[in-house]
Design an enzyme around this catalytic site. Structure first.
Site, PDB file in Angstrom:
ATOM      1  N   GLU A  98       0.812  -1.382  -0.042  1.00  0.00           N
ATOM      2  CA  GLU A  98      -0.267   0.423   0.037  1.00  0.00           C
ATOM      3  C   GLU A  98       0.788   1.382  -0.154  1.00  0.00           C
ATOM      4  O   GLU A  98       0.465   2.021  -0.334  1.00  0.00           O
ATOM      5  CB  GLU A  98      -0.926  -0.181   1.223  1.00  0.00           C
ATOM      6  CG  GLU A  98      -2.178  -1.520   1.387  1.00  0.00           C
ATOM      7  CD  GLU A  98      -2.705  -1.355  -0.317  1.00  0.00           C
ATOM      8  OE1 GLU A  98      -3.455  -0.181  -0.736  1.00  0.00           O
ATOM      9  OE2 GLU A  98      -2.864  -2.198  -0.364  1.00  0.00           O
ATOM     10  N   HIS A 144       1.942   1.581  -3.718  1.00  0.00           N
ATOM     11  CA  HIS A 144       0.267   2.914  -4.423  1.00  0.00           C
ATOM     12  C   HIS A 144       0.704   4.019  -3.729  1.00  0.00           C
ATOM     13  O   HIS A 144       0.268   4.885  -4.235  1.00  0.00           O
ATOM     14  CB  HIS A 144      -0.806   2.189  -3.845  1.00  0.00           C
ATOM     15  CG  HIS A 144      -1.110   0.695  -4.880  1.00  0.00           C
ATOM     16  ND1 HIS A 144      -0.981   0.458  -5.923  1.00  0.00           N
ATOM     17  CD2 HIS A 144      -1.439   0.114  -3.584  1.00  0.00           C
ATOM     18  CE1 HIS A 144      -1.332  -0.932  -6.048  1.00  0.00           C
ATOM     19  NE2 HIS A 144      -1.552  -1.064  -4.886  1.00  0.00           N
ATOM     20  N   HIS A 160       0.405  -1.546 -10.064  1.00  0.00           N
ATOM     21  CA  HIS A 160      -0.174  -2.983 -10.319  1.00  0.00           C
ATOM     22  C   HIS A 160       0.944  -3.632 -11.182  1.00  0.00           C
ATOM     23  O   HIS A 160       0.748  -2.569 -12.231  1.00  0.00           O
ATOM     24  CB  HIS A 160      -1.259  -3.333 -10.582  1.00  0.00           C
ATOM     25  CG  HIS A 160      -1.813  -3.688  -8.754  1.00  0.00           C
ATOM     26  ND1 HIS A 160      -3.581  -3.207  -8.966  1.00  0.00           N
ATOM     27  CD2 HIS A 160      -1.971  -3.619  -7.607  1.00  0.00           C
ATOM     28  CE1 HIS A 160      -4.250  -3.170  -8.228  1.00  0.00           C
ATOM     29  NE2 HIS A 160      -2.868  -3.532  -7.171  1.00  0.00           N
TER      30      HIS A 160
END
Length: 136
Positions: free
Chosen positions: A111, A114, A120
């Site tokens: 996370e 991100h 991804h």
């Protein structure tokens, strides 16, 4: 005011429990030490943070509720938003520091990727693969 300058990124961690704090801080240090020139600093005030980490359940103000559907347990928003939201670890049959069988460090590592702006990738062994398999 956030402290993002050059390679310095400040984070705010809503939970101070050791079994949650340590694996998440270790995940940040892995990003700092192995693949980037970034340095992460924990701040005590939400308003000072570039990345904030919250532990929420169900609907929490965005379009991605933690409703258990499809096994979603966490999500993060990349720059310029840069906030990470993690579901609170379940209490009960799962080990402390886990969420639905996922360890907090692995979940945090992904996370935070991100939150730093990574998407991804289609390499199954990579931390940024779309699906994380629960620990055995």
């Amino acid at each position: 005011m956030a402290c993002r300058k050059e390679n310095k990124i400040c984070f705010y961690l809503e939970c101070g429990r050791t079994h949650v704090k340590q694996p998440l801080e270790h995940a940040l240090q892995r990003w700092a030490s192995s693949v980037s020139p970034l340095k992460f600093y924990r701040v005590k005030k939400f308003a000072q943070a570039d990345i904030w980490i919250s532990f929420l359940r169900g609907y929490h103000g965005d379009e991605f509720p933690f409703d258990g559907a499809n096994g979603h347990v966490a999500h993060a928003f990349g720059p310029p938003d840069g906030r990470s939201i993690l579901i609170r670890p379940k209490i009960g049959p799962l080990a402390r520091g886990t969420t639905m069988g996922l360890d907090m460090e692995t979940l945090g590592l992904r996370e935070f990727g991100h939150a730093l702006g990574l998407g991804h990738i289609e390499v199954q062994e990579a931390i940024m693969y779309p699906i994380i398999n629960p620990t055995g």
